[in-house]
Design a protein around this motif. Structure first.
Motif, PDB file in Angstrom:
ATOM      1  N   TRP A 104       5.043 -12.786 -14.355  1.00  0.00           N
ATOM      2  CA  TRP A 104       4.578 -12.941 -13.098  1.00  0.00           C
ATOM      3  C   TRP A 104       3.694 -14.075 -12.586  1.00  0.00           C
ATOM      4  O   TRP A 104       3.655 -14.444 -11.521  1.00  0.00           O
ATOM      5  N   GLU A 140       5.684 -17.474  -8.447  1.00  0.00           N
ATOM      6  CA  GLU A 140       5.341 -17.621  -6.882  1.00  0.00           C
ATOM      7  C   GLU A 140       4.772 -16.421  -6.503  1.00  0.00           C
ATOM      8  O   GLU A 140       4.281 -16.334  -5.465  1.00  0.00           O
ATOM      9  N   THR A 141       4.746 -15.442  -7.226  1.00  0.00           N
ATOM     10  CA  THR A 141       4.220 -13.958  -6.883  1.00  0.00           C
ATOM     11  C   THR A 141       2.707 -14.000  -6.548  1.00  0.00           C
ATOM     12  O   THR A 141       2.244 -13.326  -5.494  1.00  0.00           O
ATOM     13  N   PHE A 160       1.400 -14.234  -2.742  1.00  0.00           N
ATOM     14  CA  PHE A 160       1.483 -12.884  -2.064  1.00  0.00           C
ATOM     15  C   PHE A 160       0.068 -12.170  -1.882  1.00  0.00           C
ATOM     16  O   PHE A 160      -0.067 -11.116  -1.081  1.00  0.00           O
ATOM     17  N   ARG A 193      -2.749 -12.289  -0.771  1.00  0.00           N
ATOM     18  CA  ARG A 193      -3.562 -12.270   0.742  1.00  0.00           C
ATOM     19  C   ARG A 193      -2.842 -11.121   1.374  1.00  0.00           C
ATOM     20  O   ARG A 193      -3.547 -10.308   1.683  1.00  0.00           O
ATOM     21  N   GLN A 194      -1.685 -11.116   1.568  1.00  0.00           N
ATOM     22  CA  GLN A 194      -0.609 -10.030   2.216  1.00  0.00           C
ATOM     23  C   GLN A 194      -0.965  -8.696   1.409  1.00  0.00           C
ATOM     24  O   GLN A 194      -1.117  -7.864   2.009  1.00  0.00           O
ATOM     25  N   HIS A 195      -1.150  -8.872   0.016  1.00  0.00           N
ATOM     26  CA  HIS A 195      -1.350  -7.725  -0.720  1.00  0.00           C
ATOM     27  C   HIS A 195      -2.503  -6.893  -0.345  1.00  0.00           C
ATOM     28  O   HIS A 195      -2.453  -5.699  -0.128  1.00  0.00           O
ATOM     29  N   LEU A 240      -2.239  -5.041   2.837  1.00  0.00           N
ATOM     30  CA  LEU A 240      -1.745  -3.879   2.986  1.00  0.00           C
ATOM     31  C   LEU A 240      -2.600  -2.751   2.540  1.00  0.00           C
ATOM     32  O   LEU A 240      -2.776  -1.796   3.288  1.00  0.00           O
ATOM     33  N   TYR A 241      -3.435  -3.042   1.570  1.00  0.00           N
ATOM     34  CA  TYR A 241      -4.499  -2.234   0.960  1.00  0.00           C
ATOM     35  C   TYR A 241      -5.488  -1.659   2.176  1.00  0.00           C
ATOM     36  O   TYR A 241      -5.620  -0.720   2.462  1.00  0.00           O
ATOM     37  N   ILE A 259      -5.040  -1.813   5.416  1.00  0.00           N
ATOM     38  CA  ILE A 259      -4.017  -1.055   6.568  1.00  0.00           C
ATOM     39  C   ILE A 259      -4.187   0.517   6.011  1.00  0.00           C
ATOM     40  O   ILE A 259      -4.435   1.318   6.514  1.00  0.00           O
ATOM     41  N   LEU A 260      -3.820   0.417   4.815  1.00  0.00           N
ATOM     42  CA  LEU A 260      -3.997   1.928   4.209  1.00  0.00           C
ATOM     43  C   LEU A 260      -5.479   2.639   4.204  1.00  0.00           C
ATOM     44  O   LEU A 260      -5.502   3.545   4.584  1.00  0.00           O
ATOM     45  N   PHE A 277      -6.175   3.274   7.880  1.00  0.00           N
ATOM     46  CA  PHE A 277      -5.573   4.758   8.376  1.00  0.00           C
ATOM     47  C   PHE A 277      -6.016   5.839   7.795  1.00  0.00           C
ATOM     48  O   PHE A 277      -6.381   6.939   8.365  1.00  0.00           O
ATOM     49  N   LEU A 278      -6.275   5.718   6.252  1.00  0.00           N
ATOM     50  CA  LEU A 278      -7.093   6.985   5.560  1.00  0.00           C
ATOM     51  C   LEU A 278      -8.240   7.301   6.252  1.00  0.00           C
ATOM     52  O   LEU A 278      -8.401   8.697   6.435  1.00  0.00           O
ATOM     53  N   TYR A 285      -7.749   9.132   9.684  1.00  0.00           N
ATOM     54  CA  TYR A 285      -6.883  10.073   9.630  1.00  0.00           C
ATOM     55  C   TYR A 285      -7.908  11.383   9.006  1.00  0.00           C
ATOM     56  O   TYR A 285      -7.819  12.465   9.433  1.00  0.00           O
ATOM     57  N   LEU A 286      -8.662  10.983   8.278  1.00  0.00           N
ATOM     58  CA  LEU A 286      -9.508  11.884   7.410  1.00  0.00           C
ATOM     59  C   LEU A 286     -10.732  12.310   8.479  1.00  0.00           C
ATOM     60  O   LEU A 286     -10.957  13.518   8.703  1.00  0.00           O
TER      61      LEU A 286
END
Lengths: 371, 620
Positions: B14, B18-19, B22, B24-26, B29-30, B32-33, B36-37, B40-41
């Motif tokens: 991999w 070309e993976t 990705f 930056r987008q990866h 996502l972290y 965003i996670l 919200f964590l 919410y906490l």
């Protein structure tokens, strides 16, 4: 046929986290349905959920064996037929509480809209990993995926099922973002929708539809329905305090104050009985699950695989975020269930299929290919 | 070696593909996670730890209640705006068990104050043992004033006792047009589950028959409610939120209340129905059935005994005799046979048959009502004098299926489409129908009976009124309608209901003219069967009918027989007529069960209704 490497690359950590979440779900459903279970020990929704779970596990196992590469050519067909089922639901679906979501085949009822969540991932992943679509695709290359998304979203909205429509939209958007989107396209998209919003709001929507949307955004407009539910949900969660009231001791839950407690509001049941500690553990487990699945996306062999995994994790991620957000009173109530925790057959099976696909990609990250 | 790849195999890694792009987008996502964590906490910490004790208190004393606010049902007016059905306030006695410390004592005290048996209250509480204790439980409905005053005076000593106000239906003219207006009764469990009644609550009233049922969706409003915080004894501390109820829509009927009362007074002491319609648009002006029933009784909650008494009453007060019951039409049917025969060419305006007082057919002798006979008669005179023998011959020439075809054109044998529950379609026999229904083929002798509206023929008074209206207006068969306007409770949105034409009857004007001349002669010419009811102020057209209930044996002495027969075996008396004959404004059908002769019993009723309508209008 089964290569040793396939088994070596199976990600067990995902499965352990998943089992932890499912166990929490079963405990919560048991508590939420305690009165029903006492009344009908042999025929209740808890037992049915166990059956669904068994079916889900089988679906997950089966989904491991087919190399996901083979889905690339199949996915347009699958997508097309699920789309057809969505049309069928509107025509011949079973109406429950004023919306048509269910279809009955050979005595089994299921929601085609649930399966759309997985199918849209395969379809978009296939499109964005094809030869002629580069990263940061041009505007022309974005028209097709937008259509792929809008078609099921409109059909599901017509049922009407706002929650599922939002899920599908969130999943697709995540995939498109992941592939990469230029800021100027985003601006173009936003600007082209903007002028239509007011006319649609003014003329196309009927008063009751407007009211429904307003209630979503402001539950206090419907104090006897959504507003009351949110207030009761907050009381349930808050009254759990740090350590919770203990298993089967939730009073909000027992007294039927909570609506939809075994489906949409299952988190409140868990939070009331297990307190802040319990709810924090559940949220952290979800984070861990997402983290582990995204790790698979990063390691996958090709672009197709990682897009599938990202789509599937987005499915779990957004449903969890929206569901928990609405029961703790931060987001509007839209009727999205908590993955692996809420009661529901179609949703559980689809989620198991999603995890199966993630493992499928994980297993095949290094594979010898014959020329 | 270094540059050599193994033949036939390719390792894909991999990191080399070309993976990587990705990444930056990866991280997005972290991120965003993580965001919200954290949110919410923090939110959960706030809800469960910082404010936890306050929520814990609220959950242990869950003091937030939903109180319902009933909506009021739409008002029903007559065509001039006179209210026929309104609403009045009713007071119900409600308890909230959670707030009552001494349930037994409270129930006994309430029973004493209401002068009722405490066991009734205990039974209700016992039946609702499984419903949550915080839910309001109604133990007595529609308290009278004295009882209400006594409870109000003691309320302070009775925590958990609530008086609930609800609008109740009030039939201002109880029993008037009861079959048309209908009545209410509490929604059943099966109805609650049905799709039609989505959004209804247990304990709500729904329309069961008549307009109350047919226009339920408009009349029924939407219940509101409020979210309130109450203290330990159930007193309201704070109103948290409120949704106001939406009142039902008001209906304006086509009925003329004066005419309706006139028709009902005329029927007093008789069993039967009077239906008056406007031949120009099909609107129903009066719809009287006797005996009638007490609509208020249903509102107060019908006891089982009352229901049994109503349904077992031999005079069937619940039966809608105007459109829900069918009778043989007798001679009133002749107008349709005549016009059909003219149109079909079976007879002409000058065809005559001679009437010796009977028709010999095979070995049977079919008698005319007039034993002496009518001599030679043409169609006009046959209608005027109601000659049976003329129609026996005409019917035989036309045949059963042709007769049915023309009767059907005028709406007989099918539901008129008035849209009220339980409409009777009537019956106009055909040879096919008889074979289907009995297995025996049609006998020609039976054609003789049906030619004068006997035998299998069955019609409703409403069908007759609409059919004669279509004769009077030269072939326009309307759908009868009773509701002419639906308006919002504030009067802002108004929907006018337009008359609907069912069909234009394809018969030439000249045939109408012949039959109408005959029908006018029935009242206006000296030899007419209903000449006695003539009113010189205008011309009246119509037809008498006497429908046999018991078959009269051949050769029997009819005069003697009439004296001997018991009331229940007497013939049904019919009259259907319209006026003014040239330009009809009202068409009335009247039947009096076992009333004897149509001319003497039913015709005067019709004329009085016509007079009330035509003269009442000129006075106004």
């Amino acid at each position: 046929m089964m290569d040793r490497r396939l088994i070596e690359n199976f990600d067990w950590s995902i499965i352990w986290v998943l089992f932890a979440i499912i166990s929490i779900g079963l405990l919560s459903i048991y508590s939420a349905l305690y009165v029903q279970i006492q009344a009908h020990p042999t025929n209740n929704l808890f037992l049915r959920q166990l059956v669904w779970l068994a079916v889900g596990m089988m679906v997950m196992c089966c989904s491991l064996f087919i190399d996901y590469q083979k889905l690339r050519s199949l996915s347009p067909w699958i997508y097309g037929s699920v789309l057809l089922l969505l049309v069928l639901v509107l025509v011949a679906g079973k109406e429950v509480n004023g919306s048509r979501r269910w279809i009955e085949i050979a005595g089994f009822q299921f929601q085609p809209s649930e399966f759309m969540k997985v199918v849209i991932v395969l379809q978009l992943a296939g499109y964005f990993s094809s030869q002629d679509v580069p990263g940061y695709p041009s505007l022309g290359k974005l028209i097709l995926p937008v259509c792929f998304t809008i078609a099921p979203v409109l059909l599901v909205l017509a049922e009407p099922d706002l929650g599922t429509a939002i899920s599908i939209l969130a999943i697709s958007t995540t995939i498109i973002f992941y592939v990469g989107i230029r800021w100027k396209y985003l601006a173009i998209g936003a600007l082209s929708i903007l002028p239509f919003i007011m006319p649609i709001w003014e003329h196309a929507l009927k008063p009751y539809q407007k009211r429904r949307i307003l209630i979503l955004l402001r539950p206090d407009l419907d104090p006897l329905g959504a507003g009351y539910h949110i207030r009761q949900s907050k009381i349930a969660i808050g009254s759990g305090m740090l350590w919770g009231k203990g298993f089967l001791n939730g009073t909000q839950n027992k007294l039927h104050f909570l609506p939809e407690k075994h489906t949409d509001f299952i988190f409140s049941v868990w939070a009331e009985e297990w307190g802040f500690v319990g709810s924090a553990v559940l949220i952290l487990l979800f984070c861990l699950l997402i983290f582990l699945t995204l790790r698979v996306a990063g390691r996958s062999r090709d672009r197709y695989g990682s897009l599938i995994v990202v789509g599937m994790s987005a499915y779990i991620l957004w449903q969890a975020i929206i569901n928990i957000g609405m029961v703790i009173g931060l987001l509007p109530v839209v009727g999205i269930t908590l993955p692996f925790v809420s009661y529901g057959g179609s949703s559980l099976i689809t989620l198991c299929l999603a995890v199966g696909m993630i493992e499928n990609v994980s297993m095949r990250r290094y594979v010898f290919q014959t020329r | 070696m270094k540059n050599k790849k193994p033949i036939g195999l390719k390792i894909i890694n991999w990191e080399s593909t070309e993976t990587v792009s990705f990444q930056r987008q990866h991280f997005a996502l972290y991120a965003i996670l993580l965001v919200f964590l954290m949110i919410y906490l923090l939110r959960l910490w706030h809800l469960q730890v910082l404010e936890g004790s306050s929520y814990r208190f609220q959950s242990e004393n869950n003091r937030i209640r939903i109180e319902e606010i009933s909506s009021s049902r739409g008002i029903i007016f007559d065509r001039a705006g006179v209210p026929i059905v309104e609403n009045r306030p009713a007071y119900h006695l409600v308890i909230i068990r959670e707030d009552i410390r001494d349930l037994d004592g409270t129930l006994r005290e309430l029973a004493r104050l209401c002068e009722r048996n405490p066991d009734d209250f205990f039974a209700i509480v016992e039946a609702n043992r499984t419903t949550p204790k915080f839910m309001p439980l109604r133990i007595a409905s529609d308290l009278d004033r004295d009882c209400l005053a006594r409870i109000e005076a003691q309320r302070i000593r009775l925590p958990g006792v609530v008086i609930q106000l609800e609008p109740k239906r009030e039939y201002k003219w109880n029993g008037t047009a009861a079959h048309l207006v209908g009545y209410l009764s509490e929604i059943t469990e099966a109805e609650l589950r049905s799709e039609k009644y989505q959004g209804y609550y247990p304990g709500e009233d729904i329309g069961k028959v008549g307009v109350e049922s047919a226009f339920e969706q408009y009349l029924h409003g939407k219940r509101g409610g409020r979210q309130v915080e109450v203290d330990a004894v159930g007193r309201r501390i704070r109103l948290l939120d409120e949704v106001l109820p939406i009142s039902g829509r008001n209906l304006w009927l086509t009925l003329d209340m004066d005419l309706q009362r006139t028709a009902e007074l005329l029927l007093e002491g008789k069993t039967g129905a009077i239906v008056a319609v406007d031949p120009r648009d099909g609107s129903v002006l009066a719809f009287a059935c006797n005996p009638t029933f007490d609509q208020e009784k249903f509102i107060r909650g019908l006891k089982k005994d009352d229901w049994n008494a109503l349904t077992k009453d031999p005079s069937h007060p619940l039966l809608n005799r105007g459109s829900g019951a069918a009778y043989p039409p007798g001679s009133t049917y002749k107008a349709f046979v005549a016009i059909g025969a003219l149109k079909d060419g079976a007879i002409t305006s000058t065809s005559t048959f001679s009437c010796p007082g009977y028709l010999q057919y095979g070995d049977r002798r079919y008698r005319c009502w007039r034993d002496a006979g009518h001599g030679g008669v043409d169609v006009e005179r046959a209608i005027i004098q109601s000659c049976d023998v003329f129609f026996y011959n005409t019917g035989l020439k036309l045949g059963v299926d042709k007769i049915a075809q023309y009767a059907n054109m005028f709406g007989l044998g099918e539901r008129t489409g008035i849209g009220l529950y339980g409409e009777h379609p009537g019956l106009i026999p055909t040879s096919w129908w008889k074979k289907q229904a009995t297995g025996v083929p049609w006998q020609r002798g039976e054609t003789i009976s049906i030619s004068i509206g006997q035998g299998f023929d069955l019609v409703t008074p409403l069908q007759m009124a609409m059919g004669y209206a279509a004769v009077g207006n030269n072939g326009k068969l309307w759908y009868p309608y009773v509701v002419k306007r639906i308006e919002g409770s504030t009067g802002d949105e108004i929907a006018e209901i337009k008359p609907r034409l069912k069909r234009s009857i394809p018969i030439e004007q000249r045939y109408f003219d012949i039959v109408k001349k005959g029908l006018t002669g029935v009242v206006e010419s000296a030899g007419g069967t209903a000449h006695a009811i003539r009113d010189p102020a205008y011309q009246t057209a119509g037809k008498t009918g006497t429908a046999q209930v018991v078959h009269v044996a051949q050769g029997a002495n009819r005069k003697l027989l009439e004296k001997l027969t018991k009331a229940k075996d007497k013939d049904h008396a019919w009259f259907v007529g319209y006026a003014p004959a040239g330009d009809p404004q009202i068409c009335v059908a009247a039947i009096v069960e076992h009333g004897g002769h149509g001319a003497s019993m039913a015709a005067p009723l019709v004329q009085k209704v016509i007079q009330a309508h035509l003269k009442g209008k000129t006075e106004k």
